[in-house]
Design an enzyme around this catalytic site. Structure first.
Site, short mmCIF file in Angstrom:
data_model
loop_
_atom_site.label_atom_id
_atom_site.label_comp_id
_atom_site.label_asym_id
_atom_site.label_seq_id
_atom_site.Cartn_x
_atom_site.Cartn_y
_atom_site.Cartn_z
CB CYS A 137 -0.99 -0.04 1.16
SG CYS A 137 -2.32 1.17 0.97
CG HIS B 85 -3.18 -3.22 3.61
ND1 HIS B 85 -2.15 -2.65 4.33
CD2 HIS B 85 -3.84 -2.20 3.02
CE1 HIS B 85 -2.18 -1.33 4.16
NE2 HIS B 85 -3.20 -1.03 3.37
CD GLU C 224 -0.59 -5.35 6.05
OE1 GLU C 224 -0.48 -5.92 4.95
OE2 GLU C 224 -0.88 -4.14 6.17
#
Lengths: 189, 245
Positions: free
Chosen positions: B90, B203, B205
């Site tokens: 990002c 993302h 994560e």
């Protein structure tokens, strides 16, 4: 041919108004640009000023003053608690002493919804189209920075050549609209 | 063999470093957050770098523009030239693009939305996995859920550049069902020519554990700490570092 001439007539019946919206509170972005440009090779830089430009295309009969006042009431663009607003028309004289500005615009933008909101919710019925840009002015101990310095600043930081375009132009005299609070001392000065 | 040392760079305004570090550690890497102001020489001691999401320097001027011109990014660019791996997620991807590490590619404002978009998306590994060292350990065609959360995530550039990206197989991940942000070629993740730098807009994560996705898939509550398919991004990074150790 009829289409071309009607398009020509439309353009002829339009005028452009450049709305400048500037912060009256310290401009942290300008301060960051000041420090970054100093580090990138312009250590004598002492001042950075930034203005959001809203470039309006309106019906020729519209009064620039009235248009600017309408924009001043559009909270989506202007906040009286932290902004001041002025406007310049294409026939306004160039500001003296001559001051240069780098105007940075996205290559692709879609302001359809913003135009719709301004025309309906905020009553700017004379509005035909708009474009947005950011104007940058630099100064060092010798006074306002010239076109070469501004071009360099665009190349190293202020514009991304892949997604943006920029032009260097002399500032025109802009007319303030509404109350103009005394600007706080800008952090970058 | 010691675990891969991974620096997760933290700039003022970065906000995803904790989950990024956790995701790296869950893949067996020795990851730690490294502040932008730490001595730059220490950065060279890491095996790989992850630039996490957030709003570095408040995204002043453009997203990632100020961080991209920092000393930290210069060091990382130099280490990448030596072959080390860099994953930008990002805002980290925006830094990589702004730093020119992907070539003439920009991450511009989402269009036609024109505003920040936040949603769960599915991305697919559409390039041959070995095209990018950071995906070499993934199965071909892997589909992964990820969290899209950006206002300036539209991969853009001129047509020639994107034709070349296609020819070179550098569009590693694509949005399934089309890019919500208007990215050319539906690109969600692009690597550099050498294949050791990967810029990924959504993302992984943020949806790396079952509890992150349980709102959409209630059956995942049964094993909240289980790893999801999105964690494969970090497992593959760990495998890439192991492969060159």
């Amino acid at each position: 041919m009829a289409v071309v001439s009607s398009h020509r007539a439309l353009i002829d019946s339009m005028r452009q108004i450049d709305i400048l919206i500037e912060l009256t509170v310290p401009d942290n972005t300008a301060f960051t640009v000041l420090r970054t440009l100093q580090e990138l090779g312009y250590p004598e830089l002492t001042r950075v000023e930034r203005a959001d430009h809203v470039l309006l295309e309106v019906e020729d009969a519209a009064s620039p003053e009235a248009v600017a006042r309408s924009v001043r009431h559009a909270e989506i663009l202007f906040n009286p608690n932290k902004h001041r607003l002025s406007y310049a028309t294409a026939d306004a004289p160039v500001r003296q002493p001559r001051t240069w500005e780098a105007l940075v615009r996205d290559k692709e933008e879609d302001n359809t919804r913003l135009v719709g909101l301004l025309r309906t919710t905020f009553g700017l019925t004379s509005l035909h189209a708009l474009a947005r840009a950011v104007g940058w002015r630099l100064a060092d101990s010798g006074g306002p920075a010239g076109p070469q310095r501004l071009a360099w600043a665009c190349q190293v930081l202020l514009a991304n050549p892949v997604s943006q375009v920029w032009e260097i132009r002399p500032l025109r005299v802009a007319t303030a609209v509404g109350e103009r609070p005394t600007p706080m001392e800008n952090m970058s000065r | 063999m010691s675990a891969a040392r991974v620096a997760v760079l933290v700039f003022p305004g970065t906000n995803s470093e904790e989950e990024t570090v956790d995701a790296c550690r869950a893949a067996g890497m020795d990851a730690r957050p490294v502040l932008w102001s730490e001595p730059q020489g220490d950065l060279r001691n890491f095996d790989a770098y992850v630039l996490p999401g957030g709003f570095a320097h408040e995204d002043r001027v453009r997203a990632g523009a100020i961080a991209a011109r920092s000393q930290s990014l210069r060091v990382i660019a130099q280490e990448a030239q030596r072959g080390k791996f860099v994953l930008g997620i990002c805002n980290g991807a925006q830094m990589l693009a702004e730093a020119g590490l992907l070539g003439p590619i920009a991450l511009a404002r989402n269009l036609p939305a024109g505003h920040f978009q936040c949603r769960l998306v599915e991305v697919e590994l559409t390039a041959p996995p070995t095209r990018c060292a950071l995906t070499a350990a993934m199965p071909a065609g892997l589909r992964v859920p990820m969290a899209m959360a950006h206002g300036e995530g539209r991969f853009t550039g001129d047509r020639q550049t994107f034709d070349q990206l296609e020819r070179q197989g550098r569009i590693i991940f694509r949005y399934v069902g089309g890019a919500p942000n208007g990215s050319l070629c539906d690109a969600a993740g692009v690597c550099n020519e050498e294949g050791n730098i990967l810029a990924l807009m959504p993302h992984p994560e943020r949806v790396a554990w079952n509890y992150n996705l349980a709102f959409a898939r209630p059956e995942l509550h049964a094993n909240p700490m289980g790893l999801t398919a999105a964690h494969a991004v970090f497992a593959a990074l760990a495998a890439a570092v192991r492969a060159v150790a």
